[in-house]
Write a protein that holds these residues in place. Structure first.
Motif, PDB file in Angstrom:
ATOM      1  N   THR A  34      12.247  10.757 -10.507  1.00  0.00           N
ATOM      2  CA  THR A  34      12.819   9.575  -9.753  1.00  0.00           C
ATOM      3  C   THR A  34      12.113   8.271 -10.251  1.00  0.00           C
ATOM      4  O   THR A  34      10.853   8.372 -10.464  1.00  0.00           O
ATOM      5  CB  THR A  34      12.595   9.584  -8.353  1.00  0.00           C
ATOM      6  OG1 THR A  34      13.087  11.011  -7.820  1.00  0.00           O
ATOM      7  CG2 THR A  34      13.490   8.448  -7.688  1.00  0.00           C
ATOM      8  N   SER A  35      12.822   7.125 -10.304  1.00  0.00           N
ATOM      9  CA  SER A  35      12.210   5.964 -10.654  1.00  0.00           C
ATOM     10  C   SER A  35      12.632   5.023  -9.020  1.00  0.00           C
ATOM     11  O   SER A  35      13.888   5.109  -8.600  1.00  0.00           O
ATOM     12  CB  SER A  35      12.749   5.405 -11.832  1.00  0.00           C
ATOM     13  OG  SER A  35      12.416   6.108 -12.929  1.00  0.00           O
ATOM     14  N   TRP A  36      11.744   4.115  -8.745  1.00  0.00           N
ATOM     15  CA  TRP A  36      11.965   3.365  -7.543  1.00  0.00           C
ATOM     16  C   TRP A  36      11.190   1.973  -7.654  1.00  0.00           C
ATOM     17  O   TRP A  36       9.874   1.941  -8.518  1.00  0.00           O
ATOM     18  CB  TRP A  36      11.783   4.215  -6.382  1.00  0.00           C
ATOM     19  CG  TRP A  36      10.315   4.316  -5.970  1.00  0.00           C
ATOM     20  CD1 TRP A  36       9.876   3.789  -4.963  1.00  0.00           C
ATOM     21  CD2 TRP A  36       9.620   5.655  -6.421  1.00  0.00           C
ATOM     22  NE1 TRP A  36       8.406   4.444  -4.877  1.00  0.00           N
ATOM     23  CE2 TRP A  36       8.413   5.361  -5.678  1.00  0.00           C
ATOM     24  CE3 TRP A  36      10.000   6.408  -7.404  1.00  0.00           C
ATOM     25  CZ2 TRP A  36       7.260   6.486  -6.098  1.00  0.00           C
ATOM     26  CZ3 TRP A  36       8.780   7.317  -7.494  1.00  0.00           C
ATOM     27  CH2 TRP A  36       7.667   7.408  -6.841  1.00  0.00           C
ATOM     28  N   LEU A  37      11.794   1.036  -6.902  1.00  0.00           N
ATOM     29  CA  LEU A  37      10.922  -0.057  -6.670  1.00  0.00           C
ATOM     30  C   LEU A  37      10.370  -0.201  -5.302  1.00  0.00           C
ATOM     31  O   LEU A  37      11.128   0.395  -4.458  1.00  0.00           O
ATOM     32  CB  LEU A  37      11.935  -1.596  -6.564  1.00  0.00           C
ATOM     33  CG  LEU A  37      12.300  -1.884  -8.170  1.00  0.00           C
ATOM     34  CD1 LEU A  37      13.431  -2.780  -8.042  1.00  0.00           C
ATOM     35  CD2 LEU A  37      11.383  -1.934  -9.366  1.00  0.00           C
ATOM     36  N   CYS A  38       9.335  -0.536  -4.792  1.00  0.00           N
ATOM     37  CA  CYS A  38       9.006  -0.970  -3.722  1.00  0.00           C
ATOM     38  C   CYS A  38       8.641  -2.668  -3.562  1.00  0.00           C
ATOM     39  O   CYS A  38       7.562  -3.108  -4.084  1.00  0.00           O
ATOM     40  CB  CYS A  38       7.535  -0.286  -3.489  1.00  0.00           C
ATOM     41  SG  CYS A  38       6.693  -0.395  -1.720  1.00  0.00           S
ATOM     42  N   VAL A  39       9.466  -3.256  -2.826  1.00  0.00           N
ATOM     43  CA  VAL A  39       9.367  -4.469  -2.697  1.00  0.00           C
ATOM     44  C   VAL A  39       9.115  -5.170  -1.557  1.00  0.00           C
ATOM     45  O   VAL A  39       9.350  -4.789  -0.202  1.00  0.00           O
ATOM     46  CB  VAL A  39      10.936  -5.161  -2.934  1.00  0.00           C
ATOM     47  CG1 VAL A  39      10.830  -6.620  -3.067  1.00  0.00           C
ATOM     48  CG2 VAL A  39      11.586  -4.510  -4.276  1.00  0.00           C
ATOM     49  N   LYS A  40       8.020  -6.055  -1.422  1.00  0.00           N
ATOM     50  CA  LYS A  40       7.599  -6.787  -0.217  1.00  0.00           C
ATOM     51  C   LYS A  40       8.479  -7.753   0.152  1.00  0.00           C
ATOM     52  O   LYS A  40       8.856  -8.821  -0.298  1.00  0.00           O
ATOM     53  CB  LYS A  40       6.230  -7.691  -0.522  1.00  0.00           C
ATOM     54  CG  LYS A  40       5.534  -8.021   0.631  1.00  0.00           C
ATOM     55  CD  LYS A  40       4.755  -6.952   1.376  1.00  0.00           C
ATOM     56  CE  LYS A  40       3.876  -7.284   2.310  1.00  0.00           C
ATOM     57  NZ  LYS A  40       3.068  -6.322   3.059  1.00  0.00           N
ATOM     58  N   SER A  41       9.234  -7.257   1.192  1.00  0.00           N
ATOM     59  CA  SER A  41      10.215  -8.064   1.916  1.00  0.00           C
ATOM     60  C   SER A  41      10.528  -7.752   3.222  1.00  0.00           C
ATOM     61  O   SER A  41      10.472  -6.424   3.598  1.00  0.00           O
ATOM     62  CB  SER A  41      11.706  -8.078   0.916  1.00  0.00           C
ATOM     63  OG  SER A  41      12.747  -8.661   1.672  1.00  0.00           O
ATOM     64  N   ASP A  42      11.264  -8.561   3.988  1.00  0.00           N
ATOM     65  CA  ASP A  42      11.680  -8.230   5.537  1.00  0.00           C
ATOM     66  C   ASP A  42      13.197  -8.403   5.334  1.00  0.00           C
ATOM     67  O   ASP A  42      13.716  -8.203   6.645  1.00  0.00           O
ATOM     68  CB  ASP A  42      11.072  -9.072   6.378  1.00  0.00           C
ATOM     69  CG  ASP A  42      11.480 -10.531   6.340  1.00  0.00           C
ATOM     70  OD1 ASP A  42      12.255 -10.988   5.244  1.00  0.00           O
ATOM     71  OD2 ASP A  42      10.993 -11.402   6.874  1.00  0.00           O
ATOM     72  N   GLY A 100       9.732  -8.908 -10.799  1.00  0.00           N
ATOM     73  CA  GLY A 100       8.564  -9.100 -10.357  1.00  0.00           C
ATOM     74  C   GLY A 100       8.422 -10.559 -10.037  1.00  0.00           C
ATOM     75  O   GLY A 100       7.454 -10.796  -9.075  1.00  0.00           O
ATOM     76  N   GLN A 101       9.096 -11.630 -10.464  1.00  0.00           N
ATOM     77  CA  GLN A 101       8.899 -12.899 -10.367  1.00  0.00           C
ATOM     78  C   GLN A 101       9.617 -13.501  -9.127  1.00  0.00           C
ATOM     79  O   GLN A 101       9.574 -14.509  -8.600  1.00  0.00           O
ATOM     80  CB  GLN A 101       9.248 -13.627 -11.446  1.00  0.00           C
ATOM     81  CG  GLN A 101       8.211 -13.614 -12.718  1.00  0.00           C
ATOM     82  CD  GLN A 101       8.776 -14.253 -14.131  1.00  0.00           C
ATOM     83  OE1 GLN A 101       9.680 -14.971 -14.045  1.00  0.00           O
ATOM     84  NE2 GLN A 101       8.190 -14.047 -15.022  1.00  0.00           N
ATOM     85  N   ARG A 102      10.481 -12.454  -8.454  1.00  0.00           N
ATOM     86  CA  ARG A 102      11.500 -12.846  -7.567  1.00  0.00           C
ATOM     87  C   ARG A 102      10.828 -12.613  -6.027  1.00  0.00           C
ATOM     88  O   ARG A 102      11.286 -13.211  -5.029  1.00  0.00           O
ATOM     89  CB  ARG A 102      12.985 -12.076  -7.540  1.00  0.00           C
ATOM     90  CG  ARG A 102      13.636 -12.496  -8.867  1.00  0.00           C
ATOM     91  CD  ARG A 102      14.808 -11.709  -8.810  1.00  0.00           C
ATOM     92  NE  ARG A 102      15.653 -12.279 -10.042  1.00  0.00           N
ATOM     93  CZ  ARG A 102      16.514 -12.819 -10.071  1.00  0.00           C
ATOM     94  NH1 ARG A 102      17.296 -13.264  -8.959  1.00  0.00           N
ATOM     95  NH2 ARG A 102      17.219 -13.021 -11.285  1.00  0.00           N
ATOM     96  N   PHE A 103       9.790 -11.961  -6.098  1.00  0.00           N
ATOM     97  CA  PHE A 103       9.250 -11.608  -4.703  1.00  0.00           C
ATOM     98  C   PHE A 103       7.713 -11.886  -4.690  1.00  0.00           C
ATOM     99  O   PHE A 103       7.163 -11.813  -5.869  1.00  0.00           O
ATOM    100  CB  PHE A 103       9.390 -10.243  -4.356  1.00  0.00           C
ATOM    101  CG  PHE A 103      10.983  -9.898  -4.053  1.00  0.00           C
ATOM    102  CD1 PHE A 103      11.708 -10.247  -2.769  1.00  0.00           C
ATOM    103  CD2 PHE A 103      11.582  -9.428  -5.166  1.00  0.00           C
ATOM    104  CE1 PHE A 103      13.065 -10.005  -2.648  1.00  0.00           C
ATOM    105  CE2 PHE A 103      13.207  -9.373  -5.170  1.00  0.00           C
ATOM    106  CZ  PHE A 103      13.584  -9.472  -3.884  1.00  0.00           C
ATOM    107  N   THR A 104       7.113 -11.987  -3.578  1.00  0.00           N
ATOM    108  CA  THR A 104       5.364 -12.147  -3.734  1.00  0.00           C
ATOM    109  C   THR A 104       4.640 -10.942  -4.221  1.00  0.00           C
ATOM    110  O   THR A 104       3.770 -10.889  -4.804  1.00  0.00           O
ATOM    111  CB  THR A 104       5.046 -12.451  -2.171  1.00  0.00           C
ATOM    112  OG1 THR A 104       5.369 -11.229  -1.357  1.00  0.00           O
ATOM    113  CG2 THR A 104       5.747 -13.614  -1.802  1.00  0.00           C
ATOM    114  N   GLU A 105       5.483  -9.710  -4.014  1.00  0.00           N
ATOM    115  CA  GLU A 105       4.974  -8.350  -4.468  1.00  0.00           C
ATOM    116  C   GLU A 105       6.113  -7.318  -4.802  1.00  0.00           C
ATOM    117  O   GLU A 105       7.166  -7.150  -3.969  1.00  0.00           O
ATOM    118  CB  GLU A 105       4.015  -7.695  -3.398  1.00  0.00           C
ATOM    119  CG  GLU A 105       3.353  -6.383  -3.866  1.00  0.00           C
ATOM    120  CD  GLU A 105       2.370  -5.803  -2.998  1.00  0.00           C
ATOM    121  OE1 GLU A 105       2.194  -4.548  -3.036  1.00  0.00           O
ATOM    122  OE2 GLU A 105       1.780  -6.619  -2.238  1.00  0.00           O
ATOM    123  N   VAL A 106       6.025  -6.800  -5.888  1.00  0.00           N
ATOM    124  CA  VAL A 106       6.774  -5.764  -6.406  1.00  0.00           C
ATOM    125  C   VAL A 106       5.954  -4.607  -7.044  1.00  0.00           C
ATOM    126  O   VAL A 106       5.112  -4.810  -7.899  1.00  0.00           O
ATOM    127  CB  VAL A 106       7.708  -6.404  -7.576  1.00  0.00           C
ATOM    128  CG1 VAL A 106       8.750  -5.267  -7.986  1.00  0.00           C
ATOM    129  CG2 VAL A 106       9.008  -7.583  -6.699  1.00  0.00           C
TER     130      VAL A 106
END
Length: 207
Positions: A34-42, A100-106
């Motif tokens: 599997t491939s996935w992103l883990c994005v810092k976001s509420d 990666g540039q769209r959020f504080t952490e990706v």
């Protein structure tokens, strides 16, 4: 029961079945092949918008992981985007950099045991602070950027092959278990074994 009863009754049952697919359930473990992103976001909605995901349909974990891209609810300040970016390191690294540039952490993770593929990448404030990708089938390190992180060192992954010039007789190679370990160390343990999350639902989308 007549024809119209059959017709509309069938539609009602179909609607009920569709609604059932969105009934909250416990997070389902994932991570292998599997491939996935883990994005810092509420906000899962913000994540879906930033990634340009289409046709979001409410879905629980069990059904959401079956096909398409599944966007999770917020877990400990992160939103998971599962089944996303299988070939992004080799085919669209600039696209990953853009995300990666769209959020504080990706964070990005990917594994596939058949081709011995293992990848973990982390962006903070728009910068890739660490990126590592090994493909045993190709015999190549496809990505090796940034300093080895404290989490990698704590897991003993600083001993992994870092260059094709390393001694392959003594080198250690990344595998799918290392990917899961890095995911847990950086953000979310996708085995969901260390923490009890409440029942929840997310969204199934298309790219």
């Amino acid at each position: 029961m007549g024809f119209l009863d059959d017709l509309f009754g069938g539609k009602e049952r179909e609607s009920e079945q569709g609604a059932g697919k969105a009934v909250p359930d416990m997070p389902v473990p994932f991570g292998y092949k599997t491939s996935w992103l883990c994005v810092k976001s509420d906000s899962p909605e913000d994540v879906m918008g930033a990634l340009g995901l289409k046709n979001p349909v409410p879905s629980n974990w069990e059904n959401g992981l079956e096909s398409g891209v599944f966007v999770s609810p917020v877990l400990d300040g992160y939103v998971l985007v599962i089944n996303y970016g299988d070939d992004i390191i080799t085919e669209d690294i600039e696209g990953l950099n853009d995300i990666g540039q769209r959020f504080t952490e990706v964070q990005y993770f990917s594994s596939h045991r058949v081709v011995e593929y293992a990848a973990w990448v982390k962006y903070v404030n728009g910068k890739m602070i660490r990126g590592y990708c090994w493909c045993g089938d190709m015999g190549e390190i496809l990505l090796n950027e940034g300093e080895i992180t404290a989490e990698e060192k704590a897991l003993g992954l600083d001993g992994l092959i870092q260059s094709t010039d390393d001694d392959w007789e003594t080198a250690e190679f990344a595998d799918e278990e290392h990917v899961l370990q890095m995911a847990a160390a950086w953000g979310i343990d996708t085995s969901f074994s260390g923490k009890q999350y409440p029942e929840s639902a997310g969204w199934r989308c298309t790219k």
